[in-house]
Structures are given as C-alpha cells and as structure tokens.
Motif scaffolding. Sequence first.
Motif, PDB file in Angstrom:
ATOM      1  N   TRP A 156       0.822  -1.212   0.000  1.00 23.36           N
ATOM      2  CA  TRP A 156       0.000   0.000   0.000  1.00 23.36           C
ATOM      3  C   TRP A 156       0.859   1.267   0.000  1.00 23.36           C
ATOM      4  CZ3 TRP A 156      -4.910  -1.052  -0.975  1.00 23.36           C
ATOM      5  CH2 TRP A 156      -5.439  -2.282  -0.578  1.00 23.36           C
ATOM      6  N   ARG A 157       2.144   1.136  -0.261  1.00 22.39           N
ATOM      7  CA  ARG A 157       3.047   2.283  -0.209  1.00 22.39           C
ATOM      8  C   ARG A 157       2.734   3.280  -1.332  1.00 22.39           C
ATOM      9  NH1 ARG A 157       5.602  -2.000  -2.462  1.00 22.39           N
ATOM     10  NH2 ARG A 157       6.618  -1.684  -4.486  1.00 22.39           N
ATOM     11  N   VAL A 158       3.155   4.503  -1.119  1.00 24.75           N
ATOM     12  CA  VAL A 158       3.006   5.539  -2.146  1.00 24.75           C
ATOM     13  C   VAL A 158       4.092   5.328  -3.191  1.00 24.75           C
ATOM     14  CG1 VAL A 158       3.018   8.010  -2.614  1.00 24.75           C
ATOM     15  CG2 VAL A 158       2.069   7.156  -0.474  1.00 24.75           C
ATOM     16  N   PRO A 159       3.765   5.248  -4.475  1.00 22.36           N
ATOM     17  CA  PRO A 159       4.791   5.010  -5.502  1.00 22.36           C
ATOM     18  C   PRO A 159       5.825   6.135  -5.528  1.00 22.36           C
ATOM     19  CG  PRO A 159       2.580   4.695  -6.390  1.00 22.36           C
ATOM     20  CD  PRO A 159       2.411   5.307  -5.048  1.00 22.36           C
ATOM     21  N   LYS A 160       7.063   5.781  -5.787  1.00 24.43           N
ATOM     22  CA  LYS A 160       8.117   6.774  -5.933  1.00 24.43           C
ATOM     23  C   LYS A 160       8.055   7.442  -7.296  1.00 24.43           C
ATOM     24  CE  LYS A 160       9.957   5.845  -1.925  1.00 24.43           C
ATOM     25  NZ  LYS A 160       9.847   6.818  -0.808  1.00 24.43           N
ATOM     26  N   SER A 161       7.570   6.725  -8.283  1.00 26.71           N
ATOM     27  CA  SER A 161       7.473   7.251  -9.638  1.00 26.71           C
ATOM     28  C   SER A 161       6.102   7.879  -9.849  1.00 26.71           C
ATOM     29  CB  SER A 161       7.690   6.126 -10.658  1.00 26.71           C
ATOM     30  OG  SER A 161       7.307   6.543 -11.955  1.00 26.71           O
ATOM     31  N   GLY A 162       6.100   9.101 -10.376  1.00 28.99           N
ATOM     32  CA  GLY A 162       4.835   9.752 -10.690  1.00 28.99           C
ATOM     33  C   GLY A 162       4.074   9.032 -11.786  1.00 28.99           C
ATOM     34  N   LEU A 163       4.811   8.396 -12.707  1.00 29.15           N
ATOM     35  CA  LEU A 163       4.147   7.671 -13.781  1.00 29.15           C
ATOM     36  C   LEU A 163       3.457   6.426 -13.242  1.00 29.15           C
ATOM     37  CD1 LEU A 163       3.544   7.517 -16.772  1.00 29.15           C
ATOM     38  CD2 LEU A 163       5.688   6.290 -17.115  1.00 29.15           C
ATOM     39  N   THR A 164       4.087   5.745 -12.264  1.00 28.62           N
ATOM     40  CA  THR A 164       3.430   4.605 -11.623  1.00 28.62           C
ATOM     41  C   THR A 164       2.172   5.051 -10.898  1.00 28.62           C
ATOM     42  OG1 THR A 164       5.541   3.461 -11.353  1.00 28.62           O
ATOM     43  CG2 THR A 164       3.717   2.748  -9.952  1.00 28.62           C
ATOM     44  N   TRP A 165       2.262   6.154 -10.179  1.00 30.86           N
ATOM     45  CA  TRP A 165       1.087   6.713  -9.489  1.00 30.86           C
ATOM     46  C   TRP A 165      -0.031   7.002 -10.488  1.00 30.86           C
ATOM     47  CZ3 TRP A 165      -1.661  11.245  -9.873  1.00 30.86           C
ATOM     48  CH2 TRP A 165      -2.469  11.589  -8.797  1.00 30.86           C
ATOM     49  N   PHE A 166       0.312   7.596 -11.606  1.00 27.63           N
ATOM     50  CA  PHE A 166      -0.668   7.931 -12.637  1.00 27.63           C
ATOM     51  C   PHE A 166      -1.328   6.680 -13.187  1.00 27.63           C
ATOM     52  CE2 PHE A 166      -1.190   8.830 -17.324  1.00 27.63           C
ATOM     53  CZ  PHE A 166      -2.365   9.552 -17.200  1.00 27.63           C
ATOM     54  N   ASN A 167      -0.545   5.640 -13.441  1.00 23.72           N
ATOM     55  CA  ASN A 167      -1.098   4.409 -14.009  1.00 23.72           C
ATOM     56  C   ASN A 167      -1.988   3.669 -13.017  1.00 23.72           C
ATOM     57  OD1 ASN A 167      -0.082   4.554 -16.641  1.00 23.72           O
ATOM     58  ND2 ASN A 167       1.902   3.746 -16.003  1.00 23.72           N
ATOM     59  N   ILE A 168      -1.664   3.755 -11.728  1.00 22.61           N
ATOM     60  CA  ILE A 168      -2.532   3.138 -10.721  1.00 22.61           C
ATOM     61  C   ILE A 168      -3.888   3.834 -10.704  1.00 22.61           C
ATOM     62  CG2 ILE A 168      -2.859   2.823  -8.230  1.00 22.61           C
ATOM     63  CD1 ILE A 168       0.163   2.392  -8.021  1.00 22.61           C
ATOM     64  N   ILE A 169      -3.879   5.152 -10.714  1.00 21.07           N
ATOM     65  CA  ILE A 169      -5.133   5.905 -10.769  1.00 21.07           C
ATOM     66  C   ILE A 169      -5.884   5.589 -12.057  1.00 21.07           C
ATOM     67  CG2 ILE A 169      -6.142   8.210 -10.750  1.00 21.07           C
ATOM     68  CD1 ILE A 169      -4.902   7.446  -8.108  1.00 21.07           C
TER      69      ILE A 169
END
Length: 545
Positions: A156-169
């Motif tokens: 459940w950690r916050v992704p370090k990569s903004g692109l990973t965060w974007f793809n999860i959303i």
Amino acid sequence: MGFWNTTCNSTLEDMRIGSEEKLAGNFTFHQLALIIAGGSTIVAYIVSFYLIWQHALNYTKPREQKHIIRILFMVPIYATSAFLSLWFYWHATYYQVISEAYEAFAIASFFALMCHLVAPDLHEQKQFFRQLHPIKPWIIPVNWFAKCCGGERGCWRVPKSGLTWFNIIWIGVYQYCFIRVAMTIVAVVTQYFDRYCESSNSPVFAHVWVIVIEAIAVTIAMYCILQYYSQFRQPLAEHKLGLKVLAIKLVVFLSFWQTIAISLATSSTVHLVSPNEKLAYPDLKVGIPSLLLCIEMALFAILHLWSFPYAQYKEGSKVAFYPSPDPSSGIPPREKEHGPKKGGFAGIKALGDALNVWDIVKAFGRGIRWLFVGAKHRHEDPSYQLKADTSYPMPNNRSGKSTDHLPIASQFRRSTFGLPNAPGDPLPEESAGLIANAQPNPGSGYRGQARPYQDSASHPQAYNEIAEPGPSHHPTTYVPYDDRGDIGAAAPQYYAYDEGNAYNGQLAGGASGAGTTAPQNPRNSTQVKFGNALWGHQNQHHGSV
C-alpha cells in the motif's frame, strides 16, 4: 442450495397497481409521481441541452470539451431512465441498467478531462507525471492500510514514480467501465431468465452479487478520482475542480447508494418498509427512487452551469495555464491556447466527437496492458520508455499539425545526420543517433540533472536559418536537445552545433573531439531550408564552450 429458497418470492398480488387509496386529491402516488417527475425531467432537459449546445458551438478545445459534453449528457440520460422506470414499473430493470452503464463512461470521461487539464495529450501527460513532485500520500483509508502493512515497503506504499502513481489511478478508474458494463449484461440476462430477482437479497439470485461487485468497483473508481483531486486541488484551482468533483460524486452517490438503500429496506429478507393502502410494492421499490432521481437531475443540471461553464472556451476568453509538475523548480506554467471553433455546423461535429467512445475503450485497454506487464518487468513497458515522437510539433509550429504525410518530412527525420550505417540496415531515427554518444554540456545549468518540464520557448533549437555550407570558422556551440519529445531517459541530451554549418554531423564529445571532426554527411543549404520550412525558423542562442 437447499438452505435458501430458490423461488423469487415477490408475487403478482404484491405488485399490483391501481387499487391504492388516493394520496393527494384525485391522484394516487403513482400518478402524482409521474407529474412531478415529468416536470423535473423537462427542466433537466432544457438546462442540460442548452449547456451542451453552447459547448458544441464554442468547441475551441476539443480534447477537454468532448469529455465535458459526455458528462453533461449524464443528466438527461439519468432523468429519462428514471422517468421511464417510474412509468413502466414492470420493465424498470431494463431502463435502470442504461443509466448505470452510462455512469461508468461519465466517470471515465471526468477522469480524462482532469488529465487533459494538466497536459494536452497522453504523450505529454506521461512526460508530466514522470516529473511529478511531490507525490501526495494516499488519502484514507489506504494510508491506514499502509501503516499496518509494511509501510514504505508494503503493497500500500506511495509510488516513488509519478508515472506509476498515474497508471494506478488510471486503471482504478477505467476498470469501472468494464465491470459496470459486464454487470449490466448480467442483470439483463438473469432478469430475462427470472434469476435476477430484485426483491430478494438471497445469494442464489444474481441481484445481490451484482450489487456487491458494482459497489466495490464504483468505490475504487471514486477513491481514485478523489486521490487525483487531492493531488491537483491547488494547481487546478482555476478550473473549479472541487465543484466538478462534487457534481460527479453526488450524482454517482445518489443514483447508486440511495437506490441500494431503498432496495435493501424493501427486500423480503430485511423487510424494513412494507406496502400499505397508499403505497404499493412497486411504489416503494421503483417509484420513490425514480422520483427522487428525476428531481435531483433537475438540480444537478442547474449546478452544471457553474461547474462546467462554457464561457472559458469562447474565443477571446481569459487565458488558462497548465500546471507545473514540480512547483519548486520555478518554471512558469505553460499557457493554454485557444484554437478555432471546430464544432461544425450547429455543433454537430462536436456532438459526434462526444458520442464516439472509442478513446475510452483504448484507455481501458492501455490500463489492462499496464496492469498485467508484471512488477518485475514493468520498467520495460513502453509507457516508461521515453521514445522518439517525431510527429510532435516544434515550438514555432503552433498549429500542432503533423508532417508525417509529407514524404520529404519522413526522409528528413530519418536521416542519419552523418552517422555510420551498415549497408542494408534500416535508417535509424534521428534521436537514435543523437543520443548514442551524447554528453552533458559543461556550461549547462542542468549538469547531470533531468531538465524540468517547461515551455519549449525557454531553450533554443538546432536549425540555423542563416547557415551556409562550407568549412566552419566559428566556434562550436552545444545546444540542448528539445526534451519535450519522448526520447530515451529523462536526463538532458546534447549535440554539437557549428555556426558555419547547418549541422556538423558529429556528436558532442565524440571520439574525434567535441564537434571538431569534419562531417561525413554535411547538411547543405537546401536541406536546411527544407528543415526550416517543415518546422519553422528557430531562435539563435549560442554560448561558446
């Protein structure tokens, strides 16, 4: 199976309409509800179609406005579905699933709209999110899960990569499109074979399973929408993002959860509310939620006038800006440009764009593809690779038109620029040669760092409109490559530029020196003119090494 009754226990006697006592004057509840719902539906129609038509007439930013039109269509579709369900009690299930299926497309369109508010297309959106900083923590309850499930090393950690965060959303929102449509098909098929049984919450019928699966899917989608809003609440404040989120969230909440609450309260297993002399079973099960939806859609149609205004898209309206992915970089936001009206006659073309949902289908496919790449090999996914996008317009090409259809453009872009090429091998893309041996510019302020997201006007380009062929008597200058293109890694790339030649054919810091070796394939003035004609004249900005 023997523990539960496999017969749907709502009888025809419970569902009969016509013998109820009058509720007000000479009107029964059903008749009075039809009058009120009909008036509310008319109001919703007038307000919604007026706003839709204004967006279609002022169709200056198609990438944003087609999603707005889709969102605005949600109100008349919901109002129509609720009114028909109220009128035809016996076929309410078929009308309800129409609005439920459209709800998924409306949520996906709203997410796509928010993405286009930070960058104009998917290519630049990925560029933007690669450089996103800081990435805000997950909102509740996921942040609670993270604390008790491994913290920064847990799932459940916050992704370090903004692109990973974007793809999860991304996948969290678009999964709802598939699940909602799938559950709609299940509801229709099981209703046809008498295995849906809306009046029962028994697990032997499909109704309870459809409710549970839809509830989980819509909760995930709305959570992702709220997480995105939390990240960009301040950068997108000028777009009234909070009001937009509220309008979407309330529609989804009221249309889904109030219907579920009434369905559970009137079910034969819970039996909190019972029919009486004035309210028949269909009045409780279908009539009340449908009436409430019609009234609410009229109110939401009025709310949309403020949450999705068309004035900002009119020609000559106030200038808007794209946010910066890293406010601490000090790079000013990039201006959004108004294009000409592209809605066609009476906005018909704009409506056609909005009704074409193929982009949402492709977006779902992209999300599924990313999801199943696998964590160990996700870095190999093309969405994490900066690739050459030669169709992207250069800074002076403000029209945004691709030159791919021009044969000379394709030939020019695929030139080796003096790089060795084995006989029979396909010609490499321009960026492939330029990146191979590039080195940082010693005089650059971005030494060894990733160049921040910025407007391309902030740094120079490679083509010299006054260059002439022949030997060079000028010092070699290092010019940063325009990193707006999706090429290689995020670190800056450089090539050598000779003021006397259009391009000296050697890479900066190559084996023969920093741009001092004679070119194998120098550019003549004709090629330079073709480059300037294709991509426009570029400003000069030289700094000697």
